[in-house]
Design a protein around this motif. Structure first.
Motif, PDB file in Angstrom:
ATOM      1  N   VAL A  14       0.868  -1.295   0.490  1.00 56.10           N
ATOM      2  CA  VAL A  14      -0.261  -0.087   0.237  1.00 56.10           C
ATOM      3  C   VAL A  14       1.058   1.380   0.016  1.00 56.10           C
ATOM      4  O   VAL A  14       0.687   2.324   0.019  1.00 56.10           O
ATOM      5  CB  VAL A  14      -0.806  -0.359   1.408  1.00 56.10           C
ATOM      6  N   LYS A  15       2.126   1.329   0.731  1.00 58.00           N
ATOM      7  CA  LYS A  15       2.888   2.298   0.552  1.00 58.00           C
ATOM      8  C   LYS A  15       3.195   2.447  -0.842  1.00 58.00           C
ATOM      9  O   LYS A  15       4.004   3.792  -1.049  1.00 58.00           O
ATOM     10  CB  LYS A  15       4.042   2.427   1.544  1.00 58.00           C
ATOM     11  N   ALA A  20      -4.771  -0.034  -3.117  1.00 53.56           N
ATOM     12  CA  ALA A  20      -4.638  -1.650  -2.814  1.00 53.56           C
ATOM     13  C   ALA A  20      -5.977  -1.936  -2.831  1.00 53.56           C
ATOM     14  O   ALA A  20      -6.785  -1.763  -1.950  1.00 53.56           O
ATOM     15  CB  ALA A  20      -3.182  -2.425  -2.057  1.00 53.56           C
ATOM     16  N   ALA A  21      -6.511  -3.036  -3.778  1.00 52.00           N
ATOM     17  CA  ALA A  21      -7.668  -2.886  -4.061  1.00 52.00           C
ATOM     18  C   ALA A  21      -7.626  -4.556  -3.390  1.00 52.00           C
ATOM     19  O   ALA A  21      -6.789  -5.315  -3.204  1.00 52.00           O
ATOM     20  CB  ALA A  21      -8.243  -3.194  -5.214  1.00 52.00           C
ATOM     21  N   ALA A  45      -6.847  -0.806  12.965  1.00 50.97           N
ATOM     22  CA  ALA A  45      -7.274  -0.526  14.061  1.00 50.97           C
ATOM     23  C   ALA A  45      -5.669   0.396  14.428  1.00 50.97           C
ATOM     24  O   ALA A  45      -6.359   0.666  15.954  1.00 50.97           O
ATOM     25  CB  ALA A  45      -7.461  -1.356  14.414  1.00 50.97           C
ATOM     26  N   GLU A  46      -4.637  -0.456  14.143  1.00 51.27           N
ATOM     27  CA  GLU A  46      -3.596   0.361  14.244  1.00 51.27           C
ATOM     28  C   GLU A  46      -2.688   1.268  13.572  1.00 51.27           C
ATOM     29  O   GLU A  46      -2.024   2.218  14.188  1.00 51.27           O
ATOM     30  CB  GLU A  46      -2.101  -1.208  13.974  1.00 51.27           C
ATOM     31  N   GLY A  47      -3.408   2.298  12.817  1.00 49.90           N
ATOM     32  CA  GLY A  47      -3.208   2.775  12.490  1.00 49.90           C
ATOM     33  C   GLY A  47      -2.652   3.081  10.664  1.00 49.90           C
ATOM     34  O   GLY A  47      -2.385   4.074  10.706  1.00 49.90           O
ATOM     35  N   LEU A  48      -2.038   2.092  10.598  1.00 50.30           N
ATOM     36  CA  LEU A  48      -1.099   1.503   9.661  1.00 50.30           C
ATOM     37  C   LEU A  48      -1.420   1.858   8.276  1.00 50.30           C
ATOM     38  O   LEU A  48      -0.864   2.135   7.024  1.00 50.30           O
ATOM     39  CB  LEU A  48      -0.492   0.291   9.510  1.00 50.30           C
ATOM     40  N   ILE A  49      -2.935   1.640   8.075  1.00 50.12           N
ATOM     41  CA  ILE A  49      -3.308   2.116   7.296  1.00 50.12           C
ATOM     42  C   ILE A  49      -5.148   2.684   7.213  1.00 50.12           C
ATOM     43  O   ILE A  49      -5.577   3.094   7.966  1.00 50.12           O
ATOM     44  CB  ILE A  49      -3.601   0.649   5.827  1.00 50.12           C
ATOM     45  N   ALA A  56      -7.625  -0.370   0.656  1.00 54.38           N
ATOM     46  CA  ALA A  56      -7.106   0.078   1.583  1.00 54.38           C
ATOM     47  C   ALA A  56      -6.092   1.291   0.766  1.00 54.38           C
ATOM     48  O   ALA A  56      -5.802   0.781  -0.305  1.00 54.38           O
ATOM     49  CB  ALA A  56      -6.418  -0.602   2.624  1.00 54.38           C
ATOM     50  N   GLY A  57      -5.668   2.705   1.928  1.00 60.01           N
ATOM     51  CA  GLY A  57      -4.410   3.193   1.456  1.00 60.01           C
ATOM     52  C   GLY A  57      -3.923   4.302   1.922  1.00 60.01           C
ATOM     53  O   GLY A  57      -4.055   3.415   3.363  1.00 60.01           O
ATOM     54  N   LEU A  58      -3.387   4.470   1.730  1.00 54.74           N
ATOM     55  CA  LEU A  58      -2.667   5.389   3.360  1.00 54.74           C
ATOM     56  C   LEU A  58      -2.742   6.289   4.039  1.00 54.74           C
ATOM     57  O   LEU A  58      -4.164   6.797   3.727  1.00 54.74           O
ATOM     58  CB  LEU A  58      -1.341   6.198   2.290  1.00 54.74           C
ATOM     59  N   GLU A  59      -2.517   6.523   4.842  1.00 54.21           N
ATOM     60  CA  GLU A  59      -3.011   7.355   6.234  1.00 54.21           C
ATOM     61  C   GLU A  59      -2.684   8.989   5.285  1.00 54.21           C
ATOM     62  O   GLU A  59      -1.466   8.381   4.659  1.00 54.21           O
ATOM     63  CB  GLU A  59      -2.097   7.050   7.292  1.00 54.21           C
ATOM     64  N   SER A  60      -2.668  10.150   5.904  1.00 52.13           N
ATOM     65  CA  SER A  60      -2.690  11.030   5.822  1.00 52.13           C
ATOM     66  C   SER A  60      -1.648  11.877   6.149  1.00 52.13           C
ATOM     67  O   SER A  60      -0.442  11.531   7.237  1.00 52.13           O
ATOM     68  CB  SER A  60      -3.509  12.166   5.886  1.00 52.13           C
TER      69      SER A  60
END
Length: 252
Positions: A14-15, A20-21, A45-49, A56-60
């Motif tokens: 994802v990074k 990623a689908a 839930a862990e704040g990783l994505i 899933a995408g990246l955190e800001s």
């Protein structure tokens, strides 16, 4: 590939791609869509994505997770890290403790110490330690940040610069693979830099999720640390940087 290895690989994918689908991840790892969804939910839930529709995408990189959410993220890991770090602080020491939920847990872990002098720009840290009659707790002046009780600004930097302490305890929002220590708030970074400059030893507390986040503001570099406290062994790249700069790695 076990679950943790697969989840680490999902974060890396994802990074690298930015998104990623579920269908791509199902095919790539040869697992069911249900397994991928469980992995994505756990990582979110862990704040990783960031969980989005269909994948899933990246955190800001510009906006941090809310304070109320960060207080509960990886709390068990933060408590283990806090206990280990606190065990390295002797009685009658002087220390800075800066902004961050990990540092607030560390303040709780210092409760059984004696004779500490604590200088902090975190109102929550001060509140956690104010009942300790044998502690001298000093709160920096400056602008109080409403969202988390952090104190920032030029007055805070000037205040920090008046001291030279035994230990600077800092947190961080992200650690890049090149060793950069990254944050979201430029004003917070400037206070943390003053803490680093005025500490004889610098201890960083960072749970494993911080190695997969990419905030935009550079605070410093791993090379400025004396010790890193975390809950999982970092990547080999990070471990080599720690070794090259004589930074002690503590894994809780």
């Amino acid at each position: 590939m076990n679950q943790r290895e697969r989840q680490d690989a999902i974060v890396a994918l994802v990074k690298r791609q930015g998104y990623a689908a579920i269908e791509q991840l199902t095919s790539h790892f040869d697992v069911t869509p249900q397994t991928v969804r469980r992995d994505l939910n756990a990582l979110a839930a862990e704040g990783l994505i960031r969980r989005v529709h269909g994948g899933a995408g990246l955190e800001s990189s510009t906006v941090n997770t809310s304070y109320s959410t960060r207080k509960t993220l990886n709390l068990d890991a933060k408590r283990r890290i806090a206990q280990l770090l606190a065990s390295k602080i002797p009685d009658n020491a002087s220390l800075f403790i800066n902004i961050g939920t990990s540092n607030e847990v560390i303040a709780d872990a210092l409760e059984h110490h004696k004779g500490l002098e604590v200088i902090t720009n975190n109102l929550n840290v001060a509140a956690a330690l104010q009942h300790k009659e044998d502690f001298n707790v000093i709160v920096a002046g400056g602008q109080v940040r409403a969202r988390d009780g952090g104190i920032i600004g030029e007055a805070t930097i000037d205040f920090i610069n008046q001291f030279k302490v035994d230990f600077g305890i800092i947190g961080i929002s992200g650690i890049d693979e090149d060793g950069s220590l990254l944050e979201f708030d430029y004003q917070e970074v400037r206070v943390a830099q003053a803490i680093i400059r005025n500490s004889r030893q610098v201890f960083l507390a960072a749970d494993h999720s911080k190695f997969h986040r990419n905030p935009v503001v550079r605070q410093g570099n791993i090379s400025q640390l004396d010790a890193l406290f975390t809950d999982r062994r970092p990547s080999e790249t990070i471990c080599r940087l720690l070794e090259n700069h004589d930074v002690t790695l503590h894994i809780a």
